[in-house]
Write a protein that holds these residues in place. Structure first.
Motif: not given
Length: 340
Positions: A174, A194, A219, A221-222, A226, A228, A250, A253
């Protein structure tokens, strides 16, 4: 999924940002660690513990050459720390914790990763330089979660470091992170998390194991908004085992390989949707201007994204993707960062 700071740490971060807004800051103090008792401390953790909580001036911990067999944590409240070794082939931090991955949910995955990590970096504003972080678990026929380093703090830069493991080697968990001239070794999800990170000039190596095929990235990412994602810029992918470039940890991702040399170890399909479960409809897995025998995209999954030149530029630009508030420029400038 990232840990929220308390109000105290939020206010502290705002104060620190104002304090550092004038440009690169000096190193206020250097302390040293030596295995043979020839320095301020014999262990890395004792040196970290000596730094006062809520520290807001850069303190360098120089770690003399040697193999330090200890688990090391930089706690949330100890920011502005530089961990510097004598070189990634000279200074080693190692431990061997490991646990099987049960995968009931993402939170369980993360908890296990925290338990096994040789090195935990939880604070904001950290620099890592010229070190090797290793998880010594070596059962190649039974890969388990065995994290070499977990980075959960914002504004972390990493220069000339190596991360060695088999599964889940580097938890880029993170925060905004910049990796330059680093190497990461493993076979299963050996860069995961993330993180909102750029890897520049890094080497990614697979290792042979009982796993028939590996995965370089996972990866997490949700959501579509986001910020990231993992960006690999001017990197090199090689090693001794076949691997996918990544699989979706995620629903959204995001991974981009840009101007990266790929040896002939990349599975032709390139990517796996995996946990996302949406056939790649929402993931952003992409390659741009890559070279080498593994970079042939003719056999890639149909849902690999073809990004516009503008999107590639936004993701690969350090100033746009991870450094919009100039935090990298405000760190001590002895470690090789130059703005783009």
């Amino acid at each position: 999924m990232c840990k929220l700071h308390s109000l105290f740490f939020l206010l502290f971060s705002i104060f620190s940002y104002i304090k550092l807004s004038k440009g690169s800051q000096p190193i206020s103090k250097t302390i040293t660690v030596d295995l043979n008792g020839l320095a301020d401390f014999n262990t890395i953790q004792d040196a970290i513990n000596s730094i006062p909580d809520s520290n807001n001036e850069w303190i360098k911990i120089h770690i003399n050459q040697g193999t330090y067999t200890e688990k090391v944590t930089i706690p949330y409240q100890k920011s502005y720390i530089i961990l510097e070794g004598d070189g990634s082939n000279e200074t080693f931090i190692q431990w061997g914790d490991h646990e099987p991955i049960i995968r009931p949910d993402l939170d369980a995955d993360i908890k296990i990763s925290w338990n096994t990590a040789t090195f935990l970096s939880l604070a904001d504003n950290v620099i890592l330089s010229a070190l090797t972080f290793k998880n010594t678990y070596q059962d190649l026929d039974n890969p388990q979660n065995a994290v070499a380093a977990l980075i959960n703090g914002d504004k972390t830069s990493v220069y000339g470091c190596s991360f060695i493991g088999i599964q889940d080697t580097l938890s880029d968990l993170c925060g905004r992170h910049y990796f330059r001239d680093c190497s990461v070794e493993g076979i299963v999800d050996f860069i995961f998390g993330y993180g909102q990170s750029i890897y520049e000039g890094c080497t990614l190596n697979t290792v042979s194991s009982g796993v028939p095929v590996g995965y370089v990235t996972a990866q997490g990412r949700q959501q579509s908004n986001d910020p990231n994602g993992f960006v690999f810029k001017n990197c090199h992918i090689g090693g001794s085992a076949e691997a996918y470039l990544g699989r979706g940890w995620g629903n959204y991702s995001r991974v981009l390989f840009y101007q990266t040399y790929m040896e002939n170890i990349i599975v032709p399909k390139g990517w796996i949707d995996w946990r996302a479960g949406y056939g790649g409809n929402f993931t952003t897995f992409a390659e741009s201007d890559c070279i080498g025998p593994g970079s042939n995209t003719s056999g890639r999954v149909k849902w690999e994204k073809e990004l516009s030149d503008d999107d590639v530029k936004k993701l690969t630009s350090i100033s746009t993707f991870i450094n919009s508030d100039n935090w990298l420029d405000q760190q001590p400038n002895d470690y090789g960062y130059t703005s783009d």
